[in-house]
Scaffold this motif. Sequence first.
Motif, mmCIF file in Angstrom:
data_model
loop_
_atom_site.group_PDB
_atom_site.id
_atom_site.type_symbol
_atom_site.label_atom_id
_atom_site.label_comp_id
_atom_site.label_asym_id
_atom_site.label_seq_id
_atom_site.Cartn_x
_atom_site.Cartn_y
_atom_site.Cartn_z
ATOM 1 N N VAL A 22 1.017 -1.310 0.097
ATOM 2 C CA VAL A 22 -0.039 0.219 0.126
ATOM 3 C C VAL A 22 1.308 1.371 -0.275
ATOM 4 C CG1 VAL A 22 -2.062 -1.383 0.702
ATOM 5 C CG2 VAL A 22 -0.123 0.162 2.256
ATOM 6 N N ALA A 23 0.235 2.105 -0.495
ATOM 7 C CA ALA A 23 0.503 3.995 0.184
ATOM 8 C C ALA A 23 0.106 4.459 1.151
ATOM 9 C CB ALA A 23 0.981 4.715 -2.029
ATOM 10 N N VAL A 24 0.897 4.616 1.977
ATOM 11 C CA VAL A 24 0.508 5.264 2.936
ATOM 12 C C VAL A 24 1.368 6.895 3.763
ATOM 13 C CG1 VAL A 24 1.800 4.021 4.588
ATOM 14 C CG2 VAL A 24 -0.190 3.923 5.697
ATOM 15 N N GLY A 25 0.598 6.891 4.481
ATOM 16 C CA GLY A 25 1.201 8.781 5.232
ATOM 17 C C GLY A 25 0.321 8.577 6.218
ATOM 18 N N MET A 26 1.597 9.187 7.356
ATOM 19 C CA MET A 26 -0.020 9.822 8.391
ATOM 20 C C MET A 26 0.266 11.414 8.480
ATOM 21 S SD MET A 26 0.492 8.048 11.395
ATOM 22 C CE MET A 26 1.875 7.027 11.981
ATOM 23 N N TRP A 27 -1.458 11.789 9.362
ATOM 24 C CA TRP A 27 -1.569 12.645 9.306
ATOM 25 C C TRP A 27 -1.186 12.798 10.692
ATOM 26 C CZ3 TRP A 27 -2.806 17.414 7.073
ATOM 27 C CH2 TRP A 27 -3.356 18.671 7.799
ATOM 28 N N GLU A 28 -0.708 13.988 11.004
ATOM 29 C CA GLU A 28 -0.579 14.582 11.665
ATOM 30 C C GLU A 28 -0.785 15.714 12.587
ATOM 31 O OE1 GLU A 28 4.039 13.680 13.066
ATOM 32 O OE2 GLU A 28 3.902 12.087 11.153
ATOM 33 N N ASP A 29 -1.590 15.664 13.762
ATOM 34 C CA ASP A 29 -1.887 17.013 14.291
ATOM 35 C C ASP A 29 -1.214 18.154 15.321
ATOM 36 O OD1 ASP A 29 -3.295 19.140 15.118
ATOM 37 O OD2 ASP A 29 -5.484 18.132 14.951
ATOM 38 N N ILE A 30 -0.581 18.527 15.469
ATOM 39 C CA ILE A 30 0.167 18.945 16.103
ATOM 40 C C ILE A 30 -0.019 20.481 16.792
ATOM 41 C CG2 ILE A 30 1.769 17.149 16.103
ATOM 42 C CD1 ILE A 30 3.724 19.467 14.260
ATOM 43 N N ASP A 31 -1.409 21.208 15.522
ATOM 44 C CA ASP A 31 -1.344 22.144 16.152
ATOM 45 C C ASP A 31 -1.860 22.954 17.322
ATOM 46 O OD1 ASP A 31 -1.119 23.493 13.334
ATOM 47 O OD2 ASP A 31 -3.484 23.167 13.165
ATOM 48 N N GLN A 32 -1.859 22.373 18.454
ATOM 49 C CA GLN A 32 -1.378 22.848 19.793
ATOM 50 C C GLN A 32 -0.512 22.473 20.040
ATOM 51 O OE1 GLN A 32 -5.009 20.931 22.493
ATOM 52 N NE2 GLN A 32 -5.885 20.169 20.109
ATOM 53 N N LYS A 33 0.340 22.006 19.511
ATOM 54 C CA LYS A 33 2.229 21.761 20.640
ATOM 55 C C LYS A 33 2.381 23.781 20.784
ATOM 56 C CE LYS A 33 5.495 21.494 17.304
ATOM 57 N NZ LYS A 33 6.281 23.012 18.161
ATOM 58 N N PRO A 34 2.959 23.800 22.353
ATOM 59 C CA PRO A 34 3.029 25.350 22.733
ATOM 60 C C PRO A 34 4.877 25.915 22.977
ATOM 61 C CG PRO A 34 2.547 23.359 24.521
ATOM 62 C CD PRO A 34 2.303 22.639 23.287
ATOM 63 N N SER A 35 5.517 24.844 22.779
ATOM 64 C CA SER A 35 6.747 24.812 22.368
ATOM 65 C C SER A 35 7.320 24.019 21.434
ATOM 66 C CB SER A 35 7.362 25.651 23.469
ATOM 67 O OG SER A 35 7.175 24.759 24.634
ATOM 68 N N GLY A 36 8.966 24.213 21.354
ATOM 69 C CA GLY A 36 10.090 23.047 21.211
ATOM 70 C C GLY A 36 9.544 22.479 20.046
ATOM 71 N N GLU A 41 6.734 -3.503 9.580
ATOM 72 C CA GLU A 41 6.407 -3.090 11.059
ATOM 73 C C GLU A 41 8.073 -2.450 11.727
ATOM 74 O OE1 GLU A 41 6.125 -4.994 15.346
ATOM 75 O OE2 GLU A 41 5.731 -6.232 13.452
ATOM 76 N N GLN A 42 7.446 -1.255 12.130
ATOM 77 C CA GLN A 42 8.702 -0.621 12.872
ATOM 78 C C GLN A 42 8.213 0.214 13.514
ATOM 79 O OE1 GLN A 42 11.652 0.147 11.981
ATOM 80 N NE2 GLN A 42 11.720 -1.746 10.140
ATOM 81 N N ASP A 43 8.953 1.437 14.089
ATOM 82 C CA ASP A 43 8.668 1.710 15.593
ATOM 83 C C ASP A 43 8.451 3.530 14.853
ATOM 84 O OD1 ASP A 43 9.331 4.170 17.350
ATOM 85 O OD2 ASP A 43 11.145 3.120 18.330
ATOM 86 N N ILE A 44 8.079 3.578 15.123
ATOM 87 C CA ILE A 44 7.536 5.516 14.515
ATOM 88 C C ILE A 44 8.487 6.916 14.901
ATOM 89 C CG2 ILE A 44 5.329 5.336 14.099
ATOM 90 C CD1 ILE A 44 4.894 7.071 16.094
ATOM 91 N N MET A 45 8.996 6.047 15.876
ATOM 92 C CA MET A 45 10.223 6.863 16.025
ATOM 93 C C MET A 45 9.561 8.569 15.961
ATOM 94 S SD MET A 45 13.652 5.075 14.798
ATOM 95 C CE MET A 45 13.119 5.251 12.912
ATOM 96 N N THR A 46 8.916 8.733 17.123
ATOM 97 C CA THR A 46 8.140 10.460 16.586
ATOM 98 C C THR A 46 8.403 11.212 18.025
ATOM 99 O OG1 THR A 46 6.588 9.972 14.675
ATOM 100 C CG2 THR A 46 5.515 11.622 16.177
ATOM 101 N N GLU A 47 8.178 12.018 18.218
ATOM 102 C CA GLU A 47 8.734 13.143 19.659
ATOM 103 C C GLU A 47 8.234 14.323 19.594
ATOM 104 O OE1 GLU A 47 12.332 10.719 19.111
ATOM 105 O OE2 GLU A 47 13.471 11.623 18.569
ATOM 106 N N TRP A 48 7.666 14.647 20.929
ATOM 107 C CA TRP A 48 8.192 16.250 20.779
ATOM 108 C C TRP A 48 8.991 16.314 21.789
ATOM 109 C CZ3 TRP A 48 5.734 18.648 25.466
ATOM 110 C CH2 TRP A 48 5.708 19.487 25.844
ATOM 111 N N ILE A 49 9.791 17.198 21.163
ATOM 112 C CA ILE A 49 11.641 18.154 21.279
ATOM 113 C C ILE A 49 11.179 19.010 21.700
ATOM 114 C CG2 ILE A 49 13.756 18.981 21.071
ATOM 115 C CD1 ILE A 49 13.563 16.919 18.128
ATOM 116 N N VAL A 50 11.362 18.679 23.653
ATOM 117 C CA VAL A 50 10.650 20.034 24.730
ATOM 118 C C VAL A 50 11.835 21.438 24.963
ATOM 119 C CG1 VAL A 50 9.014 18.391 25.714
ATOM 120 C CG2 VAL A 50 10.872 18.807 26.480
ATOM 121 N N GLU A 51 11.626 22.073 24.998
ATOM 122 C CA GLU A 51 12.298 23.142 25.072
ATOM 123 C C GLU A 51 12.369 22.879 27.168
ATOM 124 O OE1 GLU A 51 10.944 27.049 24.477
ATOM 125 O OE2 GLU A 51 10.911 26.410 22.146
#
Length: 222
Positions: free
Chosen positions: A73-87, A116-126
């Motif tokens: 399949v062709a696939v992607g991830m929609w990522e809604d991050i508009d509430q992120k306060p910083s970082g 199958e893989q870890d998505i390795m997604t993270e919030w890098i905080v200040e």
Amino acid sequence: MKRLFTLVFALSALAVSGWAQDDKNQTFQFIDEQGNVVPDGTVITISDVKDDEAIGKIMAVPLHVKNMTGDKVAVGMWEDIDQKPSGDWQTCAFGNCMMLSESGFSAKSVLSGEYEQDIMTEWIVEEGQYGDWTATLEIRYFNITTNFFGMEQAGNNVVGYGPSVTLHFVYADPANISNAERSTFNVQRYYDLQGRRLDVQRTHGLSIARLADGRVIKRIVK
């Protein structure tokens, strides 16, 4: 040192998960670190902050994605991050790493049936910029096209929707956490995934806990 991730399952999401899953493409699923499918609509609370030598303090998303059907399949991830306060926000969903400064898709890919893989997604905080916010990840499927060289690639048309999860990030100042707030995390009972009561929390793996404030959470100990 063991890391403890707390996955908070919204009871309303569990109540509707049966029909919600039926309405969505099941090719890919979110998987926890023990290989269990994370139900569509799950709310995951992440409060663990760790130091990464390369990029600083991060709050990592403890999820994998897995092709459950064997279909390419062709696939992607929609990522809604508009509430992120910083970082900053870094995502490696589906094998392509990138930084997102606002809501959008991670890089799209055509993936094999064995993926199958870890998505390795993270919030890098200040450091010191404390915040409490939510992000949403949703798997989406695209048409497959062929480029000039005859290679398959993901097109631009969304042809299906997969499961989603809500990430609740709690980056709290430890000095401001009251005893009353800590007491809400007192566990009354532990259960396994089949609903059988456990005498104590498992030292490794996954268990379900009922807290003193009535919440039901999924706890993973690495």
